[in-house]
Design a protein around this motif. Structure first.
Motif, PDB file in Angstrom:
ATOM      1  N   LEU A  39      43.198   4.657  52.789  1.00  0.00           N
ATOM      2  CA  LEU A  39      43.201   4.055  54.123  1.00  0.00           C
ATOM      3  C   LEU A  39      43.371   5.125  55.194  1.00  0.00           C
ATOM      4  O   LEU A  39      42.684   5.105  56.230  1.00  0.00           O
ATOM      5  N   GLY A  40      44.288   6.085  54.960  1.00  0.00           N
ATOM      6  CA  GLY A  40      44.494   7.155  55.923  1.00  0.00           C
ATOM      7  C   GLY A  40      43.264   8.017  56.089  1.00  0.00           C
ATOM      8  O   GLY A  40      42.914   8.419  57.208  1.00  0.00           O
ATOM      9  N   ALA A  41      42.573   8.313  54.970  1.00  0.00           N
ATOM     10  CA  ALA A  41      41.356   9.121  55.045  1.00  0.00           C
ATOM     11  C   ALA A  41      40.263   8.371  55.786  1.00  0.00           C
ATOM     12  O   ALA A  41      39.531   8.950  56.610  1.00  0.00           O
ATOM     13  N   ARG A  42      40.123   7.081  55.530  1.00  0.00           N
ATOM     14  CA  ARG A  42      39.105   6.283  56.229  1.00  0.00           C
ATOM     15  C   ARG A  42      39.398   6.242  57.726  1.00  0.00           C
ATOM     16  O   ARG A  42      38.497   6.417  58.552  1.00  0.00           O
ATOM     17  N   HIS A  43      40.661   6.010  58.056  1.00  0.00           N
ATOM     18  CA  HIS A  43      41.038   6.001  59.474  1.00  0.00           C
ATOM     19  C   HIS A  43      40.812   7.383  60.094  1.00  0.00           C
ATOM     20  O   HIS A  43      40.336   7.503  61.232  1.00  0.00           O
ATOM     21  N   GLY A  44      41.128   8.430  59.329  1.00  0.00           N
ATOM     22  CA  GLY A  44      40.911   9.786  59.814  1.00  0.00           C
ATOM     23  C   GLY A  44      39.446  10.076  60.082  1.00  0.00           C
ATOM     24  O   GLY A  44      39.107  10.768  61.048  1.00  0.00           O
ATOM     25  N   LEU A  45      38.556   9.536  59.260  1.00  0.00           N
ATOM     26  CA  LEU A  45      37.120   9.752  59.456  1.00  0.00           C
ATOM     27  C   LEU A  45      36.644   9.094  60.751  1.00  0.00           C
ATOM     28  O   LEU A  45      35.828   9.675  61.486  1.00  0.00           O
ATOM     29  N   TYR A  46      37.131   7.898  61.038  1.00  0.00           N
ATOM     30  CA  TYR A  46      36.763   7.257  62.301  1.00  0.00           C
ATOM     31  C   TYR A  46      37.354   8.027  63.480  1.00  0.00           C
ATOM     32  O   TYR A  46      36.707   8.185  64.522  1.00  0.00           O
ATOM     33  N   CYS A  47      38.572   8.514  63.299  1.00  0.00           N
ATOM     34  CA  CYS A  47      39.214   9.312  64.341  1.00  0.00           C
ATOM     35  C   CYS A  47      38.424  10.604  64.570  1.00  0.00           C
ATOM     36  O   CYS A  47      38.192  11.026  65.714  1.00  0.00           O
ATOM     37  N   LEU A  48      37.993  11.217  63.482  1.00  0.00           N
ATOM     38  CA  LEU A  48      37.168  12.420  63.571  1.00  0.00           C
ATOM     39  C   LEU A  48      35.849  12.107  64.274  1.00  0.00           C
ATOM     40  O   LEU A  48      35.357  12.890  65.095  1.00  0.00           O
ATOM     41  N   GLY A  49      35.276  10.952  63.938  1.00  0.00           N
ATOM     42  CA  GLY A  49      34.031  10.554  64.579  1.00  0.00           C
ATOM     43  C   GLY A  49      34.164  10.398  66.077  1.00  0.00           C
ATOM     44  O   GLY A  49      33.203  10.640  66.827  1.00  0.00           O
ATOM     45  N   CYS A  50      35.356  10.002  66.536  1.00  0.00           N
ATOM     46  CA  CYS A  50      35.603   9.878  67.985  1.00  0.00           C
ATOM     47  C   CYS A  50      35.751  11.239  68.652  1.00  0.00           C
ATOM     48  O   CYS A  50      35.262  11.450  69.771  1.00  0.00           O
ATOM     49  N   CYS A  51      36.434  12.146  67.987  1.00  0.00           N
ATOM     50  CA  CYS A  51      37.022  13.292  68.692  1.00  0.00           C
ATOM     51  C   CYS A  51      36.575  14.664  68.231  1.00  0.00           C
ATOM     52  O   CYS A  51      37.044  15.674  68.769  1.00  0.00           O
ATOM     53  N   TRP A  52      35.672  14.753  67.254  1.00  0.00           N
ATOM     54  CA  TRP A  52      35.325  16.068  66.707  1.00  0.00           C
ATOM     55  C   TRP A  52      34.768  17.000  67.779  1.00  0.00           C
ATOM     56  O   TRP A  52      35.093  18.192  67.797  1.00  0.00           O
ATOM     57  N   ALA A  53      33.943  16.473  68.675  1.00  0.00           N
ATOM     58  CA  ALA A  53      33.326  17.338  69.679  1.00  0.00           C
ATOM     59  C   ALA A  53      34.360  17.850  70.676  1.00  0.00           C
ATOM     60  O   ALA A  53      34.317  19.012  71.091  1.00  0.00           O
ATOM     61  N   LEU A  54      35.292  16.987  71.061  1.00  0.00           N
ATOM     62  CA  LEU A  54      36.350  17.421  71.969  1.00  0.00           C
ATOM     63  C   LEU A  54      37.240  18.465  71.298  1.00  0.00           C
ATOM     64  O   LEU A  54      37.695  19.415  71.948  1.00  0.00           O
ATOM     65  N   MET A  55      37.482  18.296  70.001  1.00  0.00           N
ATOM     66  CA  MET A  55      38.321  19.258  69.303  1.00  0.00           C
ATOM     67  C   MET A  55      37.622  20.601  69.119  1.00  0.00           C
ATOM     68  O   MET A  55      38.278  21.636  69.021  1.00  0.00           O
ATOM     69  N   LEU A  56      36.290  20.612  69.085  1.00  0.00           N
ATOM     70  CA  LEU A  56      35.572  21.879  69.023  1.00  0.00           C
ATOM     71  C   LEU A  56      35.838  22.728  70.262  1.00  0.00           C
ATOM     72  O   LEU A  56      35.805  23.957  70.195  1.00  0.00           O
ATOM     73  N   VAL A  57      36.090  22.054  71.383  1.00  0.00           N
ATOM     74  CA  VAL A  57      36.397  22.794  72.610  1.00  0.00           C
ATOM     75  C   VAL A  57      37.615  23.688  72.389  1.00  0.00           C
ATOM     76  O   VAL A  57      37.678  24.809  72.902  1.00  0.00           O
ATOM     77  N   MET A  58      38.586  23.205  71.599  1.00  0.00           N
ATOM     78  CA  MET A  58      39.789  23.988  71.362  1.00  0.00           C
ATOM     79  C   MET A  58      39.498  25.261  70.577  1.00  0.00           C
ATOM     80  O   MET A  58      40.247  26.225  70.655  1.00  0.00           O
ATOM     81  N   PHE A  59      38.395  25.269  69.813  1.00  0.00           N
ATOM     82  CA  PHE A  59      38.036  26.487  69.092  1.00  0.00           C
ATOM     83  C   PHE A  59      37.393  27.512  70.027  1.00  0.00           C
ATOM     84  O   PHE A  59      37.285  28.684  69.678  1.00  0.00           O
ATOM     85  N   VAL A  60      36.967  27.078  71.189  1.00  0.00           N
ATOM     86  CA  VAL A  60      36.441  28.003  72.188  1.00  0.00           C
ATOM     87  C   VAL A  60      37.578  28.621  72.987  1.00  0.00           C
ATOM     88  O   VAL A  60      37.618  29.831  73.224  1.00  0.00           O
ATOM     89  N   VAL A  61      38.525  27.793  73.389  1.00  0.00           N
ATOM     90  CA  VAL A  61      39.578  28.261  74.298  1.00  0.00           C
ATOM     91  C   VAL A  61      40.832  28.733  73.572  1.00  0.00           C
ATOM     92  O   VAL A  61      41.724  29.316  74.183  1.00  0.00           O
ATOM     93  N   GLY A  62      40.921  28.465  72.239  1.00  0.00           N
ATOM     94  CA  GLY A  62      42.137  28.807  71.500  1.00  0.00           C
ATOM     95  C   GLY A  62      42.937  27.556  71.222  1.00  0.00           C
ATOM     96  O   GLY A  62      43.207  26.776  72.139  1.00  0.00           O
ATOM     97  N   ILE A  63      43.321  27.341  69.967  1.00  0.00           N
ATOM     98  CA  ILE A  63      43.871  26.038  69.579  1.00  0.00           C
ATOM     99  C   ILE A  63      45.239  25.744  70.181  1.00  0.00           C
ATOM    100  O   ILE A  63      45.722  24.619  70.089  1.00  0.00           O
ATOM    101  N   ALA A  64      45.886  26.736  70.789  1.00  0.00           N
ATOM    102  CA  ALA A  64      47.180  26.487  71.421  1.00  0.00           C
ATOM    103  C   ALA A  64      47.125  26.698  72.926  1.00  0.00           C
ATOM    104  O   ALA A  64      48.142  26.941  73.566  1.00  0.00           O
ATOM    105  N   ASN A  65      45.937  26.601  73.506  1.00  0.00           N
ATOM    106  CA  ASN A  65      45.764  26.774  74.940  1.00  0.00           C
ATOM    107  C   ASN A  65      46.210  25.491  75.652  1.00  0.00           C
ATOM    108  O   ASN A  65      45.493  24.490  75.677  1.00  0.00           O
ATOM    109  N   LEU A  66      47.415  25.518  76.228  1.00  0.00           N
ATOM    110  CA  LEU A  66      47.987  24.313  76.832  1.00  0.00           C
ATOM    111  C   LEU A  66      47.168  23.789  77.996  1.00  0.00           C
ATOM    112  O   LEU A  66      47.180  22.587  78.283  1.00  0.00           O
TER     113      LEU A  66
END
Length: 266
Positions: free
Chosen positions: A182-209
């Motif tokens: 259930l957690g993995a399934r929910h995580g996949l939907y969560c990933l489907g929502c937010c993967w592109a936004l999270m890629l931004v953090m790989f550009v600016v640095g994952i701890a860039n406040l």
């Protein structure tokens, strides 16, 4: 199958330990920024300063878990709260809850590793293709993230995340393995929502406040706010505009894209 259905408010109150974890994750991020140690948890620092490869990867994975706790877990609190209440009648509710969180974190950990590998490949490509400028890549990621805000996949995944009660009723299974699935399934939907936004953090640095806080707030509002769907496309337009500005002149965001130049130094 016995599932306890609870209201949204009690769902939020149903995960007090997780709320403490989220608070600690944000405190760690803020402390790293204030003490000047933030660069040590950016993935861009991997394989430099004579740090062993295995130590660099461990450092990234630890930092990534803190990053996920700070940015992604707040928006999944309603689902966690509902699952905690629903699993209370199981023989081993604690194991079921551990399974759920493990499944959710496994999805985001695999995404983090994949994004890290992709970032490493792009860094190597820039060593040989000098026309491939860091600012162009940063701008392209912002445009990608903005464009994805308009996609039907984004909307379908958001619909699943916005209805945790229906999701739980449709997919709930008992036991640790059931919780993990259930957690993995929910995580996949969560990933489907937010993967592109999270890629931004790989550009600016994952701890860039400067990016971490607004993006975390955006993902939280998109998923749980009553009128969250109204901001999805306007935010997408803003991100695409920022991407175009960065591609034309990185000086538009000098403090928010701090890693653009150093990426060639690996």
């Amino acid at each position: 199958m016995n599932v306890v259905v609870v209201t949204g408010g009690s769902a939020w109150r149903g995960a007090p330990v997780l709320m403490v974890v989220i608070g600690l994750a944000w405190l760690l991020a803020i402390a790293a920024e204030l003490t000047g140690q933030v660069s040590w948890v950016h993935h861009h620092r991997l394989l430099v300063d004579d740090v062993a490869v295995w130590a660099s990867l461990v450092l990234f994975l630890v930092a990534w878990q803190v990053h996920i706790a700070a940015m992604m877990l707040p928006s999944t609190l309603p689902m966690v709260g509902l699952f905690n209440r629903a699993s209370a009648g199981q023989r081993h509710p604690g194991l079921a809850r551990i399974g759920f969180l493990s499944g959710y974190l496994a999805v985001w950990t695999l995404f983090g590793i994949a994004a890290l590998l992709g970032d490493a490949l792009l860094t190597q490509a820039m060593l040989y293709w000098h026309w491939l400028l860091p600012a162009w890549l940063a701008g392209a990621v912002l445009i990608l993230a903005g464009g994805f805000q308009f996609s039907s996949l984004k909307e379908r995944c958001l619909d699943k995340c916005r209805q945790p009660r229906a999701f739980l009723l449709n997919h709930y299974r008992q036991g640790m393995a059931g919780g993990f699935a259930l957690g993995a399934r929910h995580g996949l939907y969560c990933l489907g929502c937010c993967w592109a936004l999270m890629l931004v953090m790989f550009v600016v640095g994952i701890a860039n406040l400067a990016w971490m806080a607004p993006l975390a707030a955006l993902m939280l509002v998109e998923k749980v706010a009553r009128h969250g769907r109204r901001i999805v496309r306007p935010i997408g337009a803003v991100l695409m505009l920022l991407g175009l500005l960065v591609m034309m002149d990185p000086a538009w965001l000098p403090s928010l894209v701090p890693t653009a130049a150093p990426m060639h130094t690996h």
